[in-house]
Design a protein around this motif. Structure first.
Motif: not given
Ligand SMILES: Cc1cc2nc3c(=O)[nH]c(=O)nc-3n(C[C@H](O)[C@H](O)[C@H](O)COP(=O)(O)OP(=O)(O)OC[C@H]3O[C@@H](n4cnc5c(N)ncnc54)[C@H](O)[C@@H]3O)c2cc1C
Length: 492
Positions: A110, A130, A134, A183, A211
């Motif tokens: 994050s 996001e 990642e 996710h 994550g």
């Protein structure tokens, strides 16, 4: 010339127990009796010898100020992205000694201090944020493997566990939003939570298998230091930059140090809260919040089994004042968080590393959460400074006509995000355009904190309200609801 060094508090030797046995619960006092007041991660026999301090005047294409994760990643990525550039890194004490060597080692994908905070502040950008987060996390793991950095990088995901029914409010919605963002997340009932990590307190929670990776932060910092040196970065330790000024004849910047200076075309300011003393505009946005951590002795096989800790997933609980906890490679438990302390006036003092009242509170909460571990001792207890800003995630900017770029404000989630920030610093210094460089997150600022003494008053009032909300089944008072409406907050 012999160069005096700054005092380094983590090497201070213990002279007295951290908690007064006369005033603490005997179980708590016993558990803390032998704890050393320094970061476990840095208290290792193979800690690197510090590099020499800078003595004399040197030049460079890029001067990086600060040898935490932000500075180390900036220096290393500068050499990777612009191999012709000559890079110098100045560190006031030793590489990784500050937040980067004292944290929980949760290396999150994050970039926004969690999905909820990100959706509130950057709803349109979240899919991109996001994805970039990642990618950043994956590349941290790949970099560690490529440079042989032995930091126990384990992409475990993480658990968020509730110890009261009100803490479960909104978890279903969070799971839906997280799945939409790619996710893998599961909502847990009480039995499911206890099956992941056994505590009689759990009433439910969330399990993410994506994550987040767990790392050993000290070894990550030391490994990045080694990689920087091997890549030709010149590192000077025990070398604080004492001033930063534009050179009038020419286009460079000069960073002065006690015994020399660096003349550089570009400067990356990666100094956390103290960076505000070199660039005042940074100081308006960040406050030093102290966060405290305990580390147990290695658990016996039987005690480890009593936890049933599935997949060694890092975990936190779900109060506004929350704990984070994890296993180490040698089966210790790290237990930190809860009290987020602001010392009025924003002072950062060596003695703040030790806070007996907080250590005793943390130890009592540890045994209440894991009664099966009664009798376990803590070997280390320490505090460190979190650079907190009012939007809870890093902000960026430039100064001196674009010759200086800065990043700060991770608010307790900078282990992973610092590498993304390093990329942004280099984008800014080199005028690069990309989807990253155009992000609102990258080009906007948090609201500044008011000046002192109002700042202390506002922060202490907010801390008191947060503690009250936790005692009051999560109900937020008028003050917190007003801050929520303004998009402001205080967190660690
Ligand atoms: C107890 C604790 C637990 C945490 N847990 C987590 C976690 O589990 N996961 C997570 O993501 N984040 C966590 N964090 C936050 C995380 O550690 C930080 O966000 C991250 O390390 C910030 O890195 P940095 O390089 O920006 O700052 P720092 O690590 O603070 O490094 C800044 C460096 O700049 C140097 N410096 C300052 N001024 C000067 C100067 N004038 N000249 C030269 N050098 C200077 C300092 O000496 C320091 O070494 C935690 C923090 C703490 C304190």
């Amino acid at each position: 010339m012999s160069i005096p060094t700054w005092p380094v508090c983590e090497s201070r030797t213990m002279t007295a127990p951290l908690v007064d046995p006369a005033h603490a619960d005997p179980v708590v006092a016993r558990s803390l009796a032998g704890a050393a007041p320094r970061s476990f991660w840095l208290d290792q026999p193979d800690a690197p010898e510090p590099a020499d301090a800078l003595a004399g005047d040197v030049t460079a294409d890029l001067a990086v100020i600060g040898g935490g994760f932000t500075g180390l990643w900036t220096a290393l990525l500068a050499r990777e992205r612009y191999p012709e550039s000559d890079v110098v890194l100045l560190e006031a004490k030793t590489v990784g000694w500050a937040a980067s060597g004292r944290n929980g080692g949760f290396c999150s994908a994050s970039l926004t201090h969690g999905i909820g905070n990100g959706l509130e502040r950057f709803p349109d950008e979240m899919p991109l944020l996001e994805r970039l987060g990642e990618q950043n996390l994956r590349e941290i793991g790949e970099t560690a493997a490529r440079y042989g950095i032995d930091c126990d990088f384990q992409p475990t995901g993480e658990l968020a566990l509730g110890a009261a029914r009100w803490q479960l409010d909104g978890l279903d919605e969070e799971a839906v939003a997280a799945r939409r963002l790619g996710h893998d997340v599961e909502v847990l009932d009480a039995a499911g939570a206890r099956a992941e990590l056994d505590s009689p307190l759990w009433v439910g929670g969330l399990k993410y298998t994506t994550g987040n990776a767990m790392v050993e932060p000290g070894r990550l910092a030391w490994g990045l230091r080694r990689a920087c040196l091997d890549a030709g970065v010149r590192i000077y330790e025990h070398t604080p930059a004492t001033s930063l000024s534009a050179v009038t004849a020419g286009a460079g910047m000069r960073a002065r140090t006690p015994y020399g200076s660096v003349l550089a075309a570009k400067v990356a300011l990666a100094a956390g809260v103290p960076g505000g003393s070199l660039l005042r505009r940074v100081g308006a946005y960040v406050v030093p919040v102290w966060d405290y951590v305990l580390m147990t002795e290695p658990l016996s096989a039987a005690r480890l089994a009593s936890l049933g800790w599935r997949d060694r997933r890092g975990a936190s609980d779900l109060g506004n004042q929350f704990h984070y906890f994890r296993l180490t490679r040698d089966n210790r438990v790290l237990w930190g968080g809860y009290d987020a302390v602001y010392y009025n006036g924003g002072r950062i003092r060596e003695e703040h590393v030790v806070r007996p009242a907080t250590f005793a509170k943390l130890a009592a909460q540890f045994f209440a959460t894991f009664p099966q571990l009664e009798g376990v001792s803590f070997t280390h207890a320490w505090g460190g400074v979190i650079d907190t800003c009012s939007r809870f995630c890093a902000f960026f900017g430039t100064a001196h006509a674009g010759r200086v770029a800065y990043a700060a404000g991770y608010t307790g989630l900078g282990v992973g995000a610092s590498r993304f920030a390093a990329q942004v610093l280099l984008d800014k210094l080199h005028g690069e355009d990309s989807e990253r460089a155009r992000l609102t997150l990258v080009n906007s600022k948090p609201l500044p904190f008011p000046p002192e003494p109002l700042r202390s008053g506002v922060i202490q009032a907010t801390r008191a309200s947060i503690a009250r909300a936790d005692r009051n089944e999560g109900r937020r008072d008028l003050w917190l609801r007003t801050l929520d409406r303004l998009g402001l907050g205080f967190d660690s």
